[in-house]
Design a protein around this motif. Structure first.
Motif, mmCIF file in Angstrom:
data_model
loop_
_atom_site.group_PDB
_atom_site.id
_atom_site.type_symbol
_atom_site.label_atom_id
_atom_site.label_comp_id
_atom_site.label_asym_id
_atom_site.label_seq_id
_atom_site.Cartn_x
_atom_site.Cartn_y
_atom_site.Cartn_z
ATOM 1 N N GLU A 2 0.732 -1.161 -0.139
ATOM 2 C CA GLU A 2 -0.009 0.155 0.026
ATOM 3 C C GLU A 2 0.834 1.074 0.157
ATOM 4 N N LEU A 20 -1.456 -0.757 -10.733
ATOM 5 C CA LEU A 20 -2.619 -1.342 -9.786
ATOM 6 C C LEU A 20 -3.136 -2.662 -10.210
ATOM 7 N N GLY A 21 -3.512 -2.704 -11.684
ATOM 8 C CA GLY A 21 -4.002 -4.099 -12.186
ATOM 9 C C GLY A 21 -3.043 -5.261 -12.160
ATOM 10 N N TYR A 23 -0.883 -5.525 -9.321
ATOM 11 C CA TYR A 23 -0.769 -5.943 -8.106
ATOM 12 C C TYR A 23 -2.018 -6.678 -7.798
ATOM 13 N N GLN A 24 -3.217 -6.271 -8.305
ATOM 14 C CA GLN A 24 -4.669 -7.079 -7.928
ATOM 15 C C GLN A 24 -4.291 -8.386 -8.635
ATOM 16 N N GLU A 25 -4.031 -8.495 -9.749
ATOM 17 C CA GLU A 25 -3.809 -9.699 -10.425
ATOM 18 C C GLU A 25 -2.885 -10.828 -9.539
ATOM 19 N N HIS A 27 -1.412 -10.463 -6.297
ATOM 20 C CA HIS A 27 -1.875 -10.526 -4.906
ATOM 21 C C HIS A 27 -2.710 -9.473 -4.442
ATOM 22 N N PRO A 28 -4.170 -9.796 -4.482
ATOM 23 C CA PRO A 28 -5.077 -8.406 -4.133
ATOM 24 C C PRO A 28 -4.866 -7.590 -3.150
ATOM 25 N N LEU A 29 -4.995 -6.632 -3.033
ATOM 26 C CA LEU A 29 -4.915 -5.583 -1.853
ATOM 27 C C LEU A 29 -5.876 -5.864 -1.065
ATOM 28 N N ASP A 31 -9.213 -5.026 1.636
ATOM 29 C CA ASP A 31 -10.265 -3.966 1.561
ATOM 30 C C ASP A 31 -9.893 -2.452 2.110
ATOM 31 N N TRP A 33 -8.018 -0.565 1.061
ATOM 32 C CA TRP A 33 -6.509 0.195 0.765
ATOM 33 C C TRP A 33 -6.700 1.510 0.410
ATOM 34 N N ARG A 34 -7.738 1.820 -0.637
ATOM 35 C CA ARG A 34 -7.673 3.361 -1.454
ATOM 36 C C ARG A 34 -7.921 4.453 -0.259
#
Length: 70
Positions: A2, A20-21, A23-25, A27-29, A31, A33-34
């Motif tokens: 993060e 970001l894509g 990272y999410q693919e 190892h998802p961040l 809930d 995090w934004r």
């Protein structure tokens, strides 16, 4: 992770959406995090205020307010 993403956003990563894509693919961040981005940006903004002055105080205050609202 993060903090890394918050720094990339703060200092302008031209391909941030792709990063970001990825990272999410891989190892998802977690809930929320934004909403934590301003918290990760606050300390570096304060350091930059001390070192360079200028508009960093305004940015630091904005980040603090955003974090308090989250």
């Amino acid at each position: 992770r993060e903090t890394d993403l918050a720094m990339l956003q703060l200092f302008g990563c031209p391909l941030l959406d792709r990063v970001l894509g990825a990272y999410q693919e891989v190892h998802p961040l977690a809930d929320g995090w934004r909403q934590r981005i301003p918290l990760h940006q606050l300390f570096p903004l304060l350091v930059h205020k001390v070192l360079f002055g200028g508009g960093y105080a305004t940015q630091a205050m904005s980040a603090a307010r955003a974090w308090l609202r989250a």
